[in-house]
Every structure is written in C-alpha cells, then in structure tokens.
Design a protein around this motif. Structure first.
Motif, mmCIF file in Angstrom:
data_model
loop_
_atom_site.group_PDB
_atom_site.id
_atom_site.type_symbol
_atom_site.label_atom_id
_atom_site.label_comp_id
_atom_site.label_asym_id
_atom_site.label_seq_id
_atom_site.Cartn_x
_atom_site.Cartn_y
_atom_site.Cartn_z
ATOM 1 N N GLU A 1 3.985 1.095 -7.246
ATOM 2 C CA GLU A 1 2.939 1.509 -8.185
ATOM 3 C C GLU A 1 1.838 0.460 -8.286
ATOM 4 O O GLU A 1 0.656 0.792 -8.393
ATOM 5 C CB GLU A 1 3.547 1.770 -9.563
ATOM 6 C CG GLU A 1 2.622 2.506 -10.519
ATOM 7 C CD GLU A 1 2.263 3.912 -10.036
ATOM 8 O OE1 GLU A 1 1.123 4.354 -10.320
ATOM 9 O OE2 GLU A 1 3.098 4.557 -9.372
ATOM 10 N N ARG A 2 2.235 -0.790 -8.230
ATOM 11 C CA ARG A 2 1.267 -1.882 -8.240
ATOM 12 C C ARG A 2 1.331 -2.575 -6.882
ATOM 13 O O ARG A 2 2.379 -3.044 -6.461
ATOM 14 C CB ARG A 2 1.582 -2.886 -9.351
ATOM 15 C CG ARG A 2 0.538 -3.989 -9.496
ATOM 16 C CD ARG A 2 -0.759 -3.450 -10.051
ATOM 17 N NE ARG A 2 -1.845 -4.425 -9.928
ATOM 18 C CZ ARG A 2 -3.109 -4.176 -10.241
ATOM 19 N NH1 ARG A 2 -3.438 -2.975 -10.710
ATOM 20 N NH2 ARG A 2 -4.042 -5.096 -10.110
ATOM 21 N N LEU A 3 0.195 -2.631 -6.180
ATOM 22 C CA LEU A 3 0.165 -3.252 -4.868
ATOM 23 C C LEU A 3 0.386 -4.753 -4.970
ATOM 24 O O LEU A 3 0.036 -5.376 -5.988
ATOM 25 C CB LEU A 3 -1.188 -2.987 -4.198
ATOM 26 C CG LEU A 3 -1.504 -1.531 -3.850
ATOM 27 C CD1 LEU A 3 -2.946 -1.415 -3.359
ATOM 28 C CD2 LEU A 3 -0.534 -1.000 -2.793
ATOM 29 N N PRO A 4 0.928 -5.371 -3.926
ATOM 30 C CA PRO A 4 1.032 -6.837 -3.911
ATOM 31 C C PRO A 4 -0.336 -7.480 -4.138
ATOM 32 O O PRO A 4 -1.365 -6.941 -3.734
ATOM 33 C CB PRO A 4 1.560 -7.140 -2.511
ATOM 34 C CG PRO A 4 2.291 -5.895 -2.112
ATOM 35 C CD PRO A 4 1.523 -4.771 -2.718
ATOM 36 N N ALA A 5 -0.348 -8.635 -4.763
ATOM 37 C CA ALA A 5 -1.597 -9.264 -5.194
ATOM 38 C C ALA A 5 -2.528 -9.591 -4.037
ATOM 39 O O ALA A 5 -3.758 -9.603 -4.208
ATOM 40 C CB ALA A 5 -1.281 -10.538 -5.985
ATOM 41 N N ASP A 6 -1.981 -9.842 -2.849
ATOM 42 C CA ASP A 6 -2.852 -10.242 -1.735
ATOM 43 C C ASP A 6 -3.280 -9.060 -0.857
ATOM 44 O O ASP A 6 -3.946 -9.261 0.163
ATOM 45 C CB ASP A 6 -2.187 -11.329 -0.879
ATOM 46 C CG ASP A 6 -0.851 -10.908 -0.292
ATOM 47 O OD1 ASP A 6 -0.390 -9.787 -0.592
ATOM 48 O OD2 ASP A 6 -0.249 -11.709 0.462
ATOM 49 N N VAL A 7 -2.911 -7.844 -1.223
ATOM 50 C CA VAL A 7 -3.386 -6.665 -0.493
ATOM 51 C C VAL A 7 -4.741 -6.257 -1.061
ATOM 52 O O VAL A 7 -4.852 -5.882 -2.226
ATOM 53 C CB VAL A 7 -2.391 -5.492 -0.586
ATOM 54 C CG1 VAL A 7 -3.015 -4.215 -0.002
ATOM 55 C CG2 VAL A 7 -1.106 -5.833 0.155
ATOM 56 N N GLU A 8 -5.779 -6.352 -0.227
ATOM 57 C CA GLU A 8 -7.145 -6.102 -0.688
ATOM 58 C C GLU A 8 -7.755 -4.815 -0.161
ATOM 59 O O GLU A 8 -8.819 -4.400 -0.641
ATOM 60 C CB GLU A 8 -8.044 -7.281 -0.291
ATOM 61 C CG GLU A 8 -7.629 -8.588 -0.927
ATOM 62 C CD GLU A 8 -8.587 -9.726 -0.608
ATOM 63 O OE1 GLU A 8 -8.737 -10.639 -1.451
ATOM 64 O OE2 GLU A 8 -9.191 -9.700 0.487
ATOM 65 N N GLY A 9 -7.098 -4.190 0.827
ATOM 66 C CA GLY A 9 -7.709 -3.006 1.404
ATOM 67 C C GLY A 9 -6.716 -2.017 1.966
ATOM 68 O O GLY A 9 -5.545 -2.339 2.201
ATOM 69 N N PHE A 10 -7.201 -0.805 2.163
ATOM 70 C CA PHE A 10 -6.476 0.245 2.897
ATOM 71 C C PHE A 10 -7.254 0.576 4.157
ATOM 72 O O PHE A 10 -8.500 0.591 4.154
ATOM 73 C CB PHE A 10 -6.346 1.519 2.057
ATOM 74 C CG PHE A 10 -5.206 1.532 1.074
ATOM 75 C CD1 PHE A 10 -4.269 0.510 1.020
ATOM 76 C CD2 PHE A 10 -5.071 2.601 0.195
ATOM 77 C CE1 PHE A 10 -3.229 0.529 0.104
ATOM 78 C CE2 PHE A 10 -4.036 2.632 -0.724
ATOM 79 C CZ PHE A 10 -3.116 1.604 -0.770
ATOM 80 N N HIS A 11 -6.515 0.871 5.201
ATOM 81 C CA HIS A 11 -7.095 1.346 6.463
ATOM 82 C C HIS A 11 -6.508 2.731 6.715
ATOM 83 O O HIS A 11 -5.290 2.914 6.699
ATOM 84 C CB HIS A 11 -6.720 0.382 7.593
ATOM 85 C CG HIS A 11 -7.232 0.785 8.951
ATOM 86 N ND1 HIS A 11 -7.800 -0.124 9.811
ATOM 87 C CD2 HIS A 11 -7.266 1.966 9.596
ATOM 88 C CE1 HIS A 11 -8.157 0.482 10.933
ATOM 89 N NE2 HIS A 11 -7.834 1.768 10.820
ATOM 90 N N CYS A 12 -7.370 3.711 6.946
ATOM 91 C CA CYS A 12 -6.915 5.082 7.164
ATOM 92 C C CYS A 12 -7.677 5.685 8.336
ATOM 93 O O CYS A 12 -8.899 5.843 8.264
ATOM 94 C CB CYS A 12 -7.134 5.917 5.899
ATOM 95 S SG CYS A 12 -6.468 7.576 6.022
ATOM 96 N N HIS A 13 -6.968 5.991 9.416
ATOM 97 C CA HIS A 13 -7.615 6.551 10.608
ATOM 98 C C HIS A 13 -7.024 7.931 10.892
ATOM 99 O O HIS A 13 -5.834 8.056 11.141
ATOM 100 C CB HIS A 13 -7.398 5.628 11.804
ATOM 101 C CG HIS A 13 -7.963 6.167 13.087
ATOM 102 N ND1 HIS A 13 -9.278 6.550 13.204
ATOM 103 C CD2 HIS A 13 -7.391 6.398 14.295
ATOM 104 C CE1 HIS A 13 -9.497 6.995 14.445
ATOM 105 N NE2 HIS A 13 -8.365 6.919 15.116
ATOM 106 N N CYS A 14 -7.880 8.972 10.852
ATOM 107 C CA CYS A 14 -7.414 10.355 10.999
ATOM 108 C C CYS A 14 -8.222 11.164 11.994
ATOM 109 O O CYS A 14 -7.906 12.337 12.212
ATOM 110 C CB CYS A 14 -7.474 11.089 9.657
ATOM 111 S SG CYS A 14 -6.747 10.220 8.268
#
Length: 389
Positions: free
Chosen positions: A158-171
């Motif tokens: 529910e809460r992302l790790p503190a050092d995760v700053e982005g999502f990458h999504c390729h479709c």
C-alpha cells in the motif's frame, strides 16, 4: 567521403538527414507542448554517429543493457534511463553508475539490489503491468498473459518503499494516441492510488507520433490532462521507431533470378533474416520502391502464369530456407545488377542485424541535406571474423 560512397557496390542502409531532422523537430515540438520528456530508445535506433544531431533536440536516452548504458554515456554524453528484465550481480554496479534512472522489473530484484543502485545516485523505479495492451502480435506484446515484464497491482504494498520514485509502464508497439488514451484508463484504474507517491512516470515506447496519421493533438491533450491530475509527476516517453520512422531505405541488388513451380524469385545481395528480421518476426511486407505489393488472393489466382512475368518473390542470400518474402509486381523485367530498394529500413532493422552465414553486411550511409553522402560504416570480413575471436 564522396569517393568512398561511390565505391560501394554492395547493399547499404541510407539515412536521410532531412527526414531525420523532420522527425526530431516534430518530437521536440510535442515534448514542449505536452510538457513531457521524450527520450530515444536505443533498442530501435543506435547509430551513434547521428547523436550530435539528436543532442540538439533531446537530452537523454534509454538503455536495456550494460552496453547500451555505456553507449549513452560514451557517445550521447548523458546517463541513461535504464530498464532490464534482470540485472546480473556482476553488472549491476556498472549499469547503475551509467544511469540517471534505473527501473526494476520485479520486487525481488528491487529488494536484492536497490541499496547498491542507490549508492550511485540513480532515481529508482518499478516496472508495472496494467494487464492491458492492444498489441496484436504476441511476440511484441509486453502485457501478454504470462508475460515476464512488470509487477501487477496485487503485488505492490500500500505504501511504496521510500526510495522508489517512479513507475515504468510499457504497453505499446507503433501505436496511436487513441491506444494511449485507453491504456491510461487501465493504468490509473490499477495504479492510481500509488501515482501521488511518485516523482516520475515513464509511459514507455511504441508512441508512433511521427506517423502521418498519428493524432498529435490528442497526445498533447492527454498529457496535459495527466499533469492536471498528478501535477508532481514528470512524464517520460521513450519511443524508438518514432525517431527513425521513414528516414531511409535499404538498397539491395539482384544477384540471380530463379523459377520453380510457377514462382519467380529474384535473389538479392541482402537477407531478410540477417538484415530485415522484423519482416519475418512481425511479420510485415515492406514497401519496395516502384513495385506493387501483391495481395495473397491475387498471387494465388495467377500463380501458374507468373514464371517469366514481372511478378517476383524476393529472396535473401542466406541458407535459411524461409529467407524470402513476396510477391511484388515490378514495372519492368528485373535483371541481374538491378537495384531493389526497401523503404523505411532504419528503425529497429539496423540494430537487429546479424552476420549469419557471413553474408556481406550492408554499409551505412548518411545523405546530408545538401545532397552529399557520407559513409558512416563499411563492414568487412574482419567484423565477421572477430565476432567469434
């Protein structure tokens, strides 16, 4: 250089600077109007002798391996946005040192390597899978059932790790902005509750904005709306084909003409499997300059009458039995030595070529805006030999 080009008697890829600049200007305008960052994916175009020109329009590239990340720094002059399905222990630190952004494909890779990556100052991201894609060819569909790419929403905390700053999504794969519109609905439906926690969102490649029928206004509108919903997000697009789309052909030559069972084949000094692999993988029929692509139904109805006519199957010069495509109708009878020009053969093709069978590899030529031609690369026996040294 002009003398070197005139001495080329074999096949060659021709990059037309005028057409490349046209694409770059369009991409730059879209990035400015949509307030997004558009970067070059090396997997589709990596002719580094053109990078000084590209640097006038974009500021970064995307890599999927150590060698691509090295190319980004060595030849483009900027750290890469990097994604790999899996980083190996012996390469992880090297890749991180060459990357400004680094995306993990799984939570297990993140958990094992994120501390090492963070020491190099990378902005860390996770690749997510919205379980939706309109790519029809499964070989190119990154969200196909059972895909090895990306984390589904049910696996995220529910809460992302503190050092995760982005999502990458390729479709996407050579898709229109209408496909992006529908894809965004699925991304937000599945991952919307995490987007406010992020600093950036990479929407991957496949946005073919330089295609003539692409709805650029819709793309700009979609990005502006996304900014209004998530004002803190820096939006990144990383198309590959769009940069080199319709920027030049592959020029081949007829070596022999053979006839069997009513099919006339012009054998060329290039190979589909070696030099145009996407034609067989996708598959798709490339456009041949001055020739008419024959429909399958037409080809079947006049099969018995084709031998000796001006309808040809085009065959590669390798030992692979299926190294051919067809059929095309030419305006005149082909003869040995004639040029056969395959249109739009710069994106993906130049980076996926092989030296299977040791067939002469096409040279790479740049035609500048003033009409002069520069030989960027000529391949030799030594290139083939040293791959197995």
């Amino acid at each position: 250089m002009k003398d070197e080009v005139s001495e080329i008697h074999g096949p060659y890829y021709l990059v037309e600077e005028r057409l490349l600049r046209r694409n770059l200007q369009l991409i730059s305008d879209v990035a400015r109007r949509a307030d997004v960052e558009i970067i070059l994916a090396f997997k589709a175009f990596a002719l580094w002798k053109t990078f000084p020109l590209l640097r006038r329009y974009i500021s970064a590239t995307t890599a999927s391996s150590l060698f691509e990340a090295r190319l980004a720094v060595d030849k483009f002059g900027a750290k890469a946005h990097t994604f790999s399905p899996a980083y190996t222990d012996d390469e992880a630190d090297q890749i991180a040192a060459l990357s400004s952004h680094l995306t993990f494909n799984s939570l297990s890779q993140y958990e094992r390597l994120h501390e090492r990556v963070r020491r190099h100052g990378c902005s860390i991201g996770l690749r997510v899978n919205p379980e939706y894609s309109e790519v029809g060819t499964m070989l190119y569909n990154p969200c196909a059932p059972g895909t090895r790419f990306g984390i589904t929403a049910d696996l995220l905390p529910e809460r992302l790790p503190a050092d995760v700053e982005g999502f990458h999504c390729h479709c996407h794969c050579e898709s229109g902005s209408d496909v992006l519109q529908r894809t965004l609905q699925h991304i937000e439906q599945r991952f919307g509750r995490w987007l406010p926690q992020l600093r950036w969102l990479n929407l991957g490649g496949g946005h073919l904005m330089t295609r003539s029928d692409y709805d650029i206004e819709l793309l700009v509108q979609l990005m502006q709306q996304l900014h209004r919903r998530y004002p803190q997000l820096h939006i990144i697009l990383e198309p590959g084909s769009a940069f080199a789309w319709q920027t030049g052909p592959l020029v081949a030559h007829v070596v022999d003409i053979v006839c069997n069972s009513g099919i006339t084949t012009a054998i060329l000094d290039v190979s589909f499997t070696c030099h145009m692999p996407d034609c067989l993988e996708m598959p798709y029929m490339p456009e041949v300059r001055g020739a008419e692509t024959m429909q399958a139904t037409t080809a079947q109805t006049d099969r018995a009458d084709r031998c000796g006519q001006w309808v040809y199957r085009l065959g590669g010069n390798s030992c692979l039995s299926g190294d051919f495509m067809g059929l095309w109708r030419f305006p005149q009878k082909l003869k040995i030595g004639d040029e056969v020009v395959f249109e739009d053969m710069i994106h993906y093709t130049t980076v996926k070529t092989t030296m299977f069978n040791g067939i002469s590899h096409p040279s790479i030529v740049m035609e500048h805006e003033d009409g002069s031609r520069e030989l960027l690369r000529r391949f030799s026996y030594e290139d083939y030999r040293d791959r197995m040294d």
